[in-house]
Design an enzyme around this catalytic site. Sequence first.
Site, PDB file in Angstrom:
ATOM      1  N   LYS A 210       2.770  12.452   3.888  1.00  0.00           N
ATOM      2  CA  LYS A 210       2.648  13.766   4.532  1.00  0.00           C
ATOM      3  C   LYS A 210       2.236  13.596   5.994  1.00  0.00           C
ATOM      4  CE  LYS A 210       0.046  18.064   4.194  1.00  0.00           C
ATOM      5  NZ  LYS A 210      -0.789  18.936   3.382  1.00  0.00           N
ATOM      6  N   GLU A 216      -2.495   2.669   3.888  1.00  0.00           N
ATOM      7  CA  GLU A 216      -1.759   1.944   2.850  1.00  0.00           C
ATOM      8  C   GLU A 216      -0.247   2.053   3.075  1.00  0.00           C
ATOM      9  OE1 GLU A 216      -4.237   4.004   2.385  1.00  0.00           O
ATOM     10  OE2 GLU A 216      -5.556   3.335   0.752  1.00  0.00           O
ATOM     11  N   HIS A 389      -5.964   4.491 -31.271  1.00  0.00           N
ATOM     12  CA  HIS A 389      -6.416   3.175 -31.705  1.00  0.00           C
ATOM     13  C   HIS A 389      -7.355   2.555 -30.675  1.00  0.00           C
ATOM     14  CE1 HIS A 389      -3.553   3.332 -35.009  1.00  0.00           C
ATOM     15  NE2 HIS A 389      -2.829   4.018 -34.141  1.00  0.00           N
TER      16      HIS A 389
HETATM   17  O1  G6P Z   1       0.940  11.662   2.069  1.00  0.00           O
HETATM   18  P1  G6P Z   1      -0.161  11.029   2.856  1.00  0.00           P
HETATM   19  O2  G6P Z   1      -0.439  11.792   4.136  1.00  0.00           O
HETATM   20  O3  G6P Z   1       0.138   9.589   3.125  1.00  0.00           O
HETATM   21  O4  G6P Z   1      -1.475  11.111   2.017  1.00  0.00           O
HETATM   22  C1  G6P Z   1      -1.629  10.438   0.803  1.00  0.00           C
HETATM   23  C2  G6P Z   1      -2.919  10.804   0.119  1.00  0.00           C
HETATM   24  O5  G6P Z   1      -3.998  10.300   0.865  1.00  0.00           O
HETATM   25  C3  G6P Z   1      -5.143  11.049   1.155  1.00  0.00           C
HETATM   26  O6  G6P Z   1      -6.238  10.177   1.254  1.00  0.00           O
HETATM   27  C4  G6P Z   1      -5.481  12.207   0.268  1.00  0.00           C
HETATM   28  O7  G6P Z   1      -6.665  12.005  -0.446  1.00  0.00           O
HETATM   29  C5  G6P Z   1      -4.394  12.583  -0.699  1.00  0.00           C
HETATM   30  O8  G6P Z   1      -4.515  13.959  -0.951  1.00  0.00           O
HETATM   31  C6  G6P Z   1      -3.021  12.282  -0.179  1.00  0.00           C
HETATM   32  O9  G6P Z   1      -2.074  12.666  -1.144  1.00  0.00           O
END
Ligand code: G6P
Length: 546
Positions: A210, A216, A389
Site C-alpha cells: 500500500k 520487508e 488432535h
Molecule cells: O502494504 P504495506 O504498505 O506494505 O503494509 C503492509 C503492512 O504493514 C504495516 O506494518 C501494517 O501493520 C499492516 O497493516 C500492513 O498491512
Amino acid sequence: MANTIPSLTSRPAWKALEAHYQTLRDVHLRRLFADDPGRGESLTAEAVGVVLDYSKNRITGDTLDLLVRLAEDCGLRGRIDAMFRGERINETEGRAVLHVALRMPKGSSVELDGVNVVTQVHTVLDRMAEFCTKVRSGAWKGHTGKRIRAVVNVGIGGSDLGPVMAYEALRHYSDRNMIFRFVSNIDGTDFVEAVRDLNPAETLFIISSKTFTTLETMTNGHSAREWLLAGLGGDVKAVAKHCVAVSTNASEVAKFGIDPANMFEFWDWVGGRYSMDSAIGLSTMLAVGPEQFRSMLSGFHQMDEHFRTAPFRRNLPALMGLLAVWNGDFFGADTAAVLPYDQYLKRFPAYLQQLTMESNGKHVTLEGAKTTYQTGAVFWGEPGTNGQHSFYQLIHQGTKLIPCDFIACMKPLNPLGRHHDLLIANVFAQSEALAFGKTAEEVRGEGTAERLVPHRVFEGNRPSNTILLERLTPEALGKLVALYEHSVFTQGAVWGINCFDQWGVELGKALAQRIVPELERAEAPAPAHDSSTNHLIRRYRAAKTS
Ligand SMILES: O=P(O)(O)OC[C@H]1O[C@H](O)[C@H](O)[C@@H](O)[C@@H]1O
C-alpha cells in the site's frame, strides 16, 4: 457536561447486561436447551446463503434484546451508514473507510471529495482483468519471449495474508499450469526458498505494498529485481516484463523502477487488512481468472448489503460481533478460536488474526480515553480435524473459556469416499461436546473407575458458533470474509474504538531502524539501549565477526 459521550460501562444497556449476566453465569447450556426444544432453530440466522447457528452461546432471548439495545445505544446504525457514505470514520488518520466500495457493482456511486470512487474501482478492475487475461493466455511474454508460468507475490501484512489465504481457499478454481508463491518475511530464506526452482524467464513478481515503503517488501522487491537481472542477462528492460506493482503510492513505485503503466492502483481509504478485494488481489485474479474474482466481489457485496440493511436481530455480522462482546466482556473470554473444517481454508485463521487483532487491538476510545473494559480478543486457530488432535484438549477441559467459531461447507469440492461425512460428523460432534459435555453420572454409568471419574468429566457449557456455507466458491469466500469484517466493525462500534488505524506497529519498526546500523557498521559505537538490548547486540556483533 452536555456533550460528553457516556462511557460504555455507564450506559443503561451495559448495566442491564451486567445484571443479566449475573442471572446467566451459572446456567448451563444443557438447561437452556432443555428449557426450549426449538432453541437450535430459533437461534440460527441465515442470510445470503450463509447460516449462523449461534444457539450454543450462553444466551437467552433477553440477552439478544439487551445486546441489540447496546448496539443501538452505541450508534452502530449511524456508524454503518457513515462508513457506507464515505465519511472519514478513521479519525486518527483522517481517512474514509470504503472497502465496501471495492465490491459495489458498476454503476453504483459513493462520492469522496467529489469523485465517485466506484468508477475508479471498476477502471482498475478492468485493467487487472485485461492484464490477467493476457498473462493467463500466454499473450503476455517475458523478456525472452516465453510465457509466464510462475507468479510471486511480494508483500507483507495485508499485502500478503489476504492474497495467500485467497489463493489457498480458491486453489480448486486456479489455473493448475501456473505456480503461485508468496514472499513476505525479511528473512532471506523466504525469498531464496520461493524462487530456488523457478526460471526467471517465466516468472512474474507482483510487488504489493500500500505504502511502497515497507522495509520487508522493499528489501524482497530489490532482491527480486537482482534475481531477475542476474537470470536475464542484466538487461534492465527485462524488469518491465517481469515486475508489476500494486500500491497507492505511484511516486515510490516509479522510484523503485517499475513503469507506472505496470502499476495497479488502490487508495488510502482501503485499509491494508481490508484490501484483498482491491488490486492487492491481483495474484488471486491471476490464479482464478477475472470472472471468478468478480464472483468473489459479488459475494462480498451481498454480505455488505445484508449488514447495511438487516435488523440487528437478524444481521449475521452484527450478531457475531455482539456475541463476541458478550463472551469477551461479560464471560471474560480473552481469546477466540476459529476452526475451519475445510482444508482449503487453512490460512483463514492467520488472515483473521490481522483483520481482528490489528483492527480491535486498541486500549483507548475514539476520544482518547483509556477503556475500562476489554477490547479485541486474541484470535487463533487451525483447520479441523487437525486441531482436535492437538489443542482441543485445553478447550474441552482446560480452565479457560474459549469461544469457538466452527466453519463448514455442506458440499465437498473433492468428494472422496466417506471423507466428507466423517469431516462434518466431527465438526458437529465438537460443538455438541463443548456445549453439553459429559457429567460425572454419565462417566460412572460407563463403568469408569471412581478415581478416573474427575479426569473424564467434561464440564461443557463452552460457547461456539457454527457457520455453514453451501460450498466453498469464490462467492462464498467473499461472503465469509465480509461477515468477519463487519463483525469486527460491530465490536469496534460498541467499544467506541478506531478499528482502522494501527499505530501499535510503529514503535518496533522505528527501533529496528535504529538498531540496523549498530549491527551493520563495524565501527559503530557501543550500543546505548537498556542492558538487555545492549547485551543482545554485542552478542550478535561478536557472532558476526567470529
Ligand atoms: O502494504 P504495506 O504498505 O506494505 O503494509 C503492509 C503492512 O504493514 C504495516 O506494518 C501494517 O501493520 C499492516 O497493516 C500492513 O498491512
